[in-house]
Design a protein around this motif. Structure first.
Motif, PDB file in Angstrom:
ATOM      1  N   VAL A 146       0.712  -1.771   0.235  1.00  0.00           N
ATOM      2  CA  VAL A 146      -0.328  -0.528   0.372  1.00  0.00           C
ATOM      3  C   VAL A 146       0.739   1.638  -0.040  1.00  0.00           C
ATOM      4  CG1 VAL A 146      -1.919  -0.850   0.833  1.00  0.00           C
ATOM      5  CG2 VAL A 146      -0.147  -0.661   2.273  1.00  0.00           C
ATOM      6  N   TYR A 160       0.606  -3.035  -6.878  1.00  0.00           N
ATOM      7  CA  TYR A 160      -0.277  -2.832  -6.696  1.00  0.00           C
ATOM      8  C   TYR A 160      -2.254  -3.796  -7.231  1.00  0.00           C
ATOM      9  CZ  TYR A 160      -3.875   0.249  -4.852  1.00  0.00           C
ATOM     10  OH  TYR A 160      -5.398   0.022  -3.509  1.00  0.00           O
ATOM     11  N   ASN A 161      -2.950  -4.409  -5.666  1.00  0.00           N
ATOM     12  CA  ASN A 161      -3.860  -4.458  -6.493  1.00  0.00           C
ATOM     13  C   ASN A 161      -3.685  -6.189  -7.385  1.00  0.00           C
ATOM     14  OD1 ASN A 161      -6.147  -5.323  -6.696  1.00  0.00           O
ATOM     15  ND2 ASN A 161      -7.015  -3.985  -7.893  1.00  0.00           N
ATOM     16  N   TYR A 162      -2.125  -6.856  -7.614  1.00  0.00           N
ATOM     17  CA  TYR A 162      -2.193  -7.622  -7.584  1.00  0.00           C
ATOM     18  C   TYR A 162      -1.500  -7.793  -8.846  1.00  0.00           C
ATOM     19  CZ  TYR A 162      -3.684  -9.562  -3.493  1.00  0.00           C
ATOM     20  OH  TYR A 162      -4.318  -9.462  -1.650  1.00  0.00           O
ATOM     21  N   GLY A 199      -6.593   0.187   1.151  1.00  0.00           N
ATOM     22  CA  GLY A 199      -5.921  -0.981   1.021  1.00  0.00           C
ATOM     23  C   GLY A 199      -7.438  -1.540   2.331  1.00  0.00           C
ATOM     24  N   SER A 201      -7.087  -5.017   5.685  1.00  0.00           N
ATOM     25  CA  SER A 201      -6.409  -6.428   5.400  1.00  0.00           C
ATOM     26  C   SER A 201      -6.828  -7.433   6.198  1.00  0.00           C
ATOM     27  CB  SER A 201      -4.488  -6.095   5.426  1.00  0.00           C
ATOM     28  OG  SER A 201      -4.396  -6.079   4.156  1.00  0.00           O
ATOM     29  N   SER A 217      -6.110 -10.039   2.097  1.00  0.00           N
ATOM     30  CA  SER A 217      -6.252  -8.511   1.506  1.00  0.00           C
ATOM     31  C   SER A 217      -7.047  -7.852   0.337  1.00  0.00           C
ATOM     32  CB  SER A 217      -4.871  -8.105   1.260  1.00  0.00           C
ATOM     33  OG  SER A 217      -3.831  -7.764   2.798  1.00  0.00           O
ATOM     34  N   SER A 218      -7.697  -6.514   0.094  1.00  0.00           N
ATOM     35  CA  SER A 218      -8.392  -5.858  -1.150  1.00  0.00           C
ATOM     36  C   SER A 218      -7.428  -4.700  -0.830  1.00  0.00           C
ATOM     37  CB  SER A 218      -9.406  -6.351  -0.727  1.00  0.00           C
ATOM     38  OG  SER A 218     -10.111  -5.718  -2.360  1.00  0.00           O
ATOM     39  N   TYR A 219      -7.623  -4.463  -2.347  1.00  0.00           N
ATOM     40  CA  TYR A 219      -7.827  -2.963  -2.408  1.00  0.00           C
ATOM     41  C   TYR A 219      -8.710  -2.472  -3.976  1.00  0.00           C
ATOM     42  CZ  TYR A 219      -3.045  -4.941  -1.264  1.00  0.00           C
ATOM     43  OH  TYR A 219      -2.312  -5.942  -0.308  1.00  0.00           O
ATOM     44  N   GLU A 220      -8.188  -1.114  -4.273  1.00  0.00           N
ATOM     45  CA  GLU A 220      -8.924  -0.238  -4.928  1.00  0.00           C
ATOM     46  C   GLU A 220     -10.030  -0.270  -5.225  1.00  0.00           C
ATOM     47  OE1 GLU A 220      -7.536  -1.285  -8.763  1.00  0.00           O
ATOM     48  OE2 GLU A 220      -6.385   0.609  -9.223  1.00  0.00           O
ATOM     49  N   ARG A 221     -11.224  -0.740  -5.473  1.00  0.00           N
ATOM     50  CA  ARG A 221     -12.120  -0.981  -5.874  1.00  0.00           C
ATOM     51  C   ARG A 221     -13.206  -2.388  -4.942  1.00  0.00           C
ATOM     52  NH1 ARG A 221     -16.000   0.385 -10.003  1.00  0.00           N
ATOM     53  NH2 ARG A 221     -17.467  -0.075  -8.025  1.00  0.00           N
ATOM     54  N   GLY A 222     -11.655  -2.647  -4.025  1.00  0.00           N
ATOM     55  CA  GLY A 222     -12.403  -4.257  -3.477  1.00  0.00           C
ATOM     56  C   GLY A 222     -12.772  -2.998  -1.806  1.00  0.00           C
TER      57      GLY A 222
END
Length: 256
Positions: A146, A160-162, A199, A201, A217-222
């Motif tokens: 992050v 970032y975001n996989y 993010g 987690s 863990s999740s990022y952006e629209r997640g």
């Protein structure tokens, strides 16, 4: 008003059709939640140090006596003068949830890279009471993808975001005005602002041996799932109805 108008009978027929779609979405959401909870847990062997209101702490200390920890990765870098407006909007919903989660064996903790004194001052401004830790001087933000160094951004390859991203603008003229506005709202320029990313987690604590495990863990629209205003807007007559970044920090809106 530009929208289809009908009778109560027409509305009810359309509503029943929508209800089936909503039920299917709920069932699908339950299945995705089950898959999320079945992810393998990864033991966290690295020692991370945080500064908190209660003094220096390790990752296990952030659990505060519970066996589950949810971390919101808040965009507040060391060079920011204020927290990200978007993260601030999301965090406005945390206060009311913290006590309920704590009584369900879950601790919600925000973590940011800014020094603790900056976080404390901003919490007072926003009227927040949820726990917030500074990860300044720790690898925590970098390891959970992050925060990225200026050097990483300049290479044009940031994980970032996989996935690998290159968000470098070709020039100042290529930056969207709303992104410039977001960065300015934190007292920085866009390259400095975007070294941080939002993010969520999740972690689990083995209460027998004290081991901590990373579970999700999740990022952006997640992150939208924890942004409280959006489920409401999705049920409003005009939906999200967005043209750019319309939200502000709660103390920056005009008086109504």
């Amino acid at each position: 008003m530009e929208h289809k108008v009908g009778t109560r009978e027409e509305w009810l027929a359309a509503r029943m059709e929508l209800l089936e779609a909503e039920k299917e979405l709920t069932r699908r959401g339950d299945e995705v939640a089950r898959q999320r909870q079945e992810l393998p847990w990864v033991r966290v062997d690295k020692e991370y140090r945080f500064d908190t209101d209660d003094g220096p702490a390790g990752l296990a200390d952030l659990f505060r006596g519970n066996s589950q920890l949810l971390v919101y990765h808040f965009m507040f870098g060391p060079d920011y003068t204020a927290g990200c407006p978007s993260c601030s909007s999301i965090a406005d919903g945390f206060n009311g949830s913290v006590v309920h989660l704590a009584n369900h064996d879950v601790t919600l903790h925000a973590v940011a890279q800014a020094p603790l004194a900056k976080l404390q001052a901003y919490k007072r401004r926003m009227g927040w009471t949820f726990p917030w830790a500074s990860s300044a001087g720790s690898d925590f933000n970098y390891d959970f993808r992050v925060t990225h160094s200026a050097e990483e951004w300049r290479t044009g390859s940031v994980e970032y975001n996989y996935r690998q991203l290159d968000v470098r603008p070709l020039g100042a003229a290529d930056l969207r005005a709303d992104l410039v506005e977001l960065a300015a709202g934190t007292g920085t320029d866009f390259p400095t602002y975007r070294q941080q990313g939002p993010g969520v987690s999740a972690f689990a604590l083995d209460e027998e041996d004290g081991a901590v495990y990373h579970t999700y863990s999740s990022y952006e629209r997640g992150v939208d799932a924890v942004w409280g205003m959006y489920p409401w807007l999705d049920r409003a007559p005009r939906g999200r109805n967005e043209t750019g970044i319309w939200w502000r920090r709660k103390d920056e809106y005009p008086r109504r």
